[in-house]
Design a protein around this motif. Structure first.
Motif, PDB file in Angstrom:
ATOM      1  N   THR A  71       0.969  -1.171   0.118  1.00 31.49           N
ATOM      2  CA  THR A  71       0.044  -0.167   0.005  1.00 31.49           C
ATOM      3  C   THR A  71       0.631   1.243   0.062  1.00 31.49           C
ATOM      4  O   THR A  71       0.567   2.042  -0.741  1.00 31.49           O
ATOM      5  CB  THR A  71      -0.766   0.040   1.300  1.00 31.49           C
ATOM      6  OG1 THR A  71      -1.777  -1.004   1.049  1.00 31.49           O
ATOM      7  CG2 THR A  71      -1.877   1.239   1.253  1.00 31.49           C
ATOM      8  N   PHE A  72       1.994   1.192   0.850  1.00 36.69           N
ATOM      9  CA  PHE A  72       3.157   2.403   0.749  1.00 36.69           C
ATOM     10  C   PHE A  72       3.346   2.715  -0.671  1.00 36.69           C
ATOM     11  O   PHE A  72       3.655   3.784  -1.207  1.00 36.69           O
ATOM     12  CB  PHE A  72       4.080   2.180   1.888  1.00 36.69           C
ATOM     13  CG  PHE A  72       5.322   3.207   1.528  1.00 36.69           C
ATOM     14  CD1 PHE A  72       4.930   4.380   1.896  1.00 36.69           C
ATOM     15  CD2 PHE A  72       6.140   2.379   1.120  1.00 36.69           C
ATOM     16  CE1 PHE A  72       6.263   5.143   1.724  1.00 36.69           C
ATOM     17  CE2 PHE A  72       7.226   3.352   0.756  1.00 36.69           C
ATOM     18  CZ  PHE A  72       7.327   4.539   1.092  1.00 36.69           C
ATOM     19  N   LEU A  73       3.876   1.632  -1.234  1.00 35.43           N
ATOM     20  CA  LEU A  73       4.543   1.774  -2.454  1.00 35.43           C
ATOM     21  C   LEU A  73       3.500   2.203  -3.648  1.00 35.43           C
ATOM     22  O   LEU A  73       3.704   3.015  -4.411  1.00 35.43           O
ATOM     23  CB  LEU A  73       5.207   0.380  -3.024  1.00 35.43           C
ATOM     24  CG  LEU A  73       6.566   0.096  -2.512  1.00 35.43           C
ATOM     25  CD1 LEU A  73       6.808  -1.200  -2.926  1.00 35.43           C
ATOM     26  CD2 LEU A  73       7.568   1.017  -3.244  1.00 35.43           C
ATOM     27  N   SER A  74       2.485   1.749  -3.559  1.00 37.61           N
ATOM     28  CA  SER A  74       1.199   2.173  -4.693  1.00 37.61           C
ATOM     29  C   SER A  74       1.096   3.725  -4.240  1.00 37.61           C
ATOM     30  O   SER A  74       0.904   4.364  -5.110  1.00 37.61           O
ATOM     31  CB  SER A  74       0.077   1.252  -4.195  1.00 37.61           C
ATOM     32  OG  SER A  74      -0.957   1.738  -5.078  1.00 37.61           O
ATOM     33  N   ASN A  75       1.062   4.106  -2.953  1.00 38.84           N
ATOM     34  CA  ASN A  75       0.681   5.544  -2.733  1.00 38.84           C
ATOM     35  C   ASN A  75       1.754   6.281  -2.998  1.00 38.84           C
ATOM     36  O   ASN A  75       1.842   7.441  -3.330  1.00 38.84           O
ATOM     37  CB  ASN A  75       0.215   5.621  -1.193  1.00 38.84           C
ATOM     38  CG  ASN A  75      -1.079   5.176  -0.788  1.00 38.84           C
ATOM     39  OD1 ASN A  75      -2.018   4.814  -1.714  1.00 38.84           O
ATOM     40  ND2 ASN A  75      -1.255   4.738   0.347  1.00 38.84           N
ATOM     41  N   TYR A  76       3.061   5.822  -2.823  1.00 39.15           N
ATOM     42  CA  TYR A  76       4.345   6.556  -3.139  1.00 39.15           C
ATOM     43  C   TYR A  76       4.349   6.807  -4.513  1.00 39.15           C
ATOM     44  O   TYR A  76       4.781   7.900  -4.924  1.00 39.15           O
ATOM     45  CB  TYR A  76       5.467   5.713  -2.703  1.00 39.15           C
ATOM     46  CG  TYR A  76       6.774   6.619  -3.087  1.00 39.15           C
ATOM     47  CD1 TYR A  76       7.498   7.468  -2.315  1.00 39.15           C
ATOM     48  CD2 TYR A  76       7.454   6.004  -4.228  1.00 39.15           C
ATOM     49  CE1 TYR A  76       8.631   7.916  -2.678  1.00 39.15           C
ATOM     50  CE2 TYR A  76       8.612   6.492  -4.712  1.00 39.15           C
ATOM     51  CZ  TYR A  76       9.280   7.610  -3.957  1.00 39.15           C
ATOM     52  OH  TYR A  76      10.192   8.312  -4.279  1.00 39.15           O
ATOM     53  N   CYS A  77       3.927   5.686  -5.355  1.00 32.02           N
ATOM     54  CA  CYS A  77       4.067   5.932  -6.835  1.00 32.02           C
ATOM     55  C   CYS A  77       2.953   6.971  -7.354  1.00 32.02           C
ATOM     56  O   CYS A  77       3.440   7.953  -8.024  1.00 32.02           O
ATOM     57  CB  CYS A  77       4.072   4.639  -7.551  1.00 32.02           C
ATOM     58  SG  CYS A  77       5.181   3.371  -7.128  1.00 32.02           S
ATOM     59  N   LYS A  78       2.039   6.955  -6.805  1.00 29.46           N
ATOM     60  CA  LYS A  78       0.891   8.040  -7.032  1.00 29.46           C
ATOM     61  C   LYS A  78       1.543   9.326  -6.799  1.00 29.46           C
ATOM     62  O   LYS A  78       1.185  10.474  -7.553  1.00 29.46           O
ATOM     63  CB  LYS A  78      -0.451   7.647  -6.517  1.00 29.46           C
ATOM     64  CG  LYS A  78      -1.110   6.388  -7.008  1.00 29.46           C
ATOM     65  CD  LYS A  78      -2.343   6.185  -6.165  1.00 29.46           C
ATOM     66  CE  LYS A  78      -2.954   4.671  -6.696  1.00 29.46           C
ATOM     67  NZ  LYS A  78      -4.040   4.211  -5.772  1.00 29.46           N
ATOM     68  N   GLU A  79       1.901   9.674  -5.639  1.00 27.51           N
ATOM     69  CA  GLU A  79       2.199  10.728  -4.955  1.00 27.51           C
ATOM     70  C   GLU A  79       3.227  11.346  -5.816  1.00 27.51           C
ATOM     71  O   GLU A  79       3.666  12.624  -5.741  1.00 27.51           O
ATOM     72  CB  GLU A  79       2.414  10.612  -3.629  1.00 27.51           C
ATOM     73  CG  GLU A  79       1.239  10.516  -2.907  1.00 27.51           C
ATOM     74  CD  GLU A  79       1.605  10.247  -1.575  1.00 27.51           C
ATOM     75  OE1 GLU A  79       2.524  10.384  -0.897  1.00 27.51           O
ATOM     76  OE2 GLU A  79       0.461   9.788  -0.775  1.00 27.51           O
ATOM     77  N   HIS A  80       4.521  10.601  -6.206  1.00 26.57           N
ATOM     78  CA  HIS A  80       5.588  10.970  -6.749  1.00 26.57           C
ATOM     79  C   HIS A  80       5.892  11.103  -8.294  1.00 26.57           C
ATOM     80  O   HIS A  80       6.971  11.124  -8.689  1.00 26.57           O
ATOM     81  CB  HIS A  80       6.853  10.258  -5.931  1.00 26.57           C
ATOM     82  CG  HIS A  80       6.946  10.679  -4.605  1.00 26.57           C
ATOM     83  ND1 HIS A  80       6.404   9.930  -3.433  1.00 26.57           N
ATOM     84  CD2 HIS A  80       7.482  11.576  -4.170  1.00 26.57           C
ATOM     85  CE1 HIS A  80       6.483  10.569  -2.320  1.00 26.57           C
ATOM     86  NE2 HIS A  80       7.381  11.436  -2.564  1.00 26.57           N
ATOM     87  N   SER A  81       4.906  10.561  -8.979  1.00 26.23           N
ATOM     88  CA  SER A  81       5.089  10.354 -10.440  1.00 26.23           C
ATOM     89  C   SER A  81       5.167  11.878 -11.073  1.00 26.23           C
ATOM     90  O   SER A  81       4.604  12.815 -10.395  1.00 26.23           O
ATOM     91  CB  SER A  81       3.813   9.744 -10.999  1.00 26.23           C
ATOM     92  OG  SER A  81       2.587  10.267 -10.900  1.00 26.23           O
ATOM     93  N   ASP A  82       5.449  11.965 -12.340  1.00 24.70           N
ATOM     94  CA  ASP A  82       5.684  13.235 -12.671  1.00 24.70           C
ATOM     95  C   ASP A  82       4.407  13.440 -13.563  1.00 24.70           C
ATOM     96  O   ASP A  82       4.690  14.445 -14.636  1.00 24.70           O
ATOM     97  CB  ASP A  82       6.935  13.307 -13.589  1.00 24.70           C
ATOM     98  CG  ASP A  82       7.193  12.498 -14.671  1.00 24.70           C
ATOM     99  OD1 ASP A  82       6.328  11.722 -14.929  1.00 24.70           O
ATOM    100  OD2 ASP A  82       8.304  12.461 -15.439  1.00 24.70           O
ATOM    101  N   ILE A  83       3.563  12.563 -13.748  1.00 25.50           N
ATOM    102  CA  ILE A  83       2.238  12.829 -14.628  1.00 25.50           C
ATOM    103  C   ILE A  83       1.232  13.605 -13.765  1.00 25.50           C
ATOM    104  O   ILE A  83       1.070  13.518 -12.514  1.00 25.50           O
ATOM    105  CB  ILE A  83       1.992  11.535 -14.995  1.00 25.50           C
ATOM    106  CG1 ILE A  83       2.938  10.836 -15.899  1.00 25.50           C
ATOM    107  CG2 ILE A  83       0.434  11.568 -15.836  1.00 25.50           C
ATOM    108  CD1 ILE A  83       2.477   9.401 -16.282  1.00 25.50           C
TER     109      ILE A  83
END
Length: 83
Positions: A71-83
Motif C-alpha cells: 500500500t505504501f509503495l502504491s501510494n508513493y508511486c501515485k504521489e511522486h510520479s511526474d504525470i
C-alpha cells in the motif's frame, strides 16, 4: 539470486525497465504502482517487500507487514510520479 532481487526484477520486467535503476525514474512510477498492486503481497517475504520499498522510494522502510508496504509503495508511486 536473493528473494528481494526477484521481486525487484519482477517489477522491472513488468514495467519494461531494462535496468533496476530505471525503477527510480519518476515517469515509471505510475506503471510501477499498477504492477505492485497486481503482485500478491504474500508471494514474497516481508524483507523482500521492505527492500523493494527502500529501493524504489530511496527511504528506509519501517512498515510491519507485506500488505502495508505494498500500500505504501502504491501510494508513493501515485504521489511522486511526474504525470
Amino acid at each position: 539470486m536473493e528473494d528481494s532481487d526477484i521481486l525487484l526484477e519482477e517489477i522491472a520486467n513488468k514495467t519494461g525497465c531494462m535496468f533496476l535503476s530505471d525503477l527510480h525514474q519518476p515517469c515509471k512510477l505510475p506503471e510501477i504502482g499498477i504492477v505492485i498492486e497486481t503482485i500478491p503481497y504474500n508471494l514474497y517475504s516481508l524483507q523482500s517487500w521492505k527492500d523493494a520499498a527502500s529501493y524504489i522510494s530511496s527511504e528506509k522502510c519501517m512498515l510491519g507487514t507485506e500488505a502495508e508496504i505494498r500500500t505504501f509503495l502504491s501510494n508513493y508511486c501515485k504521489e511522486h510520479s511526474d504525470i
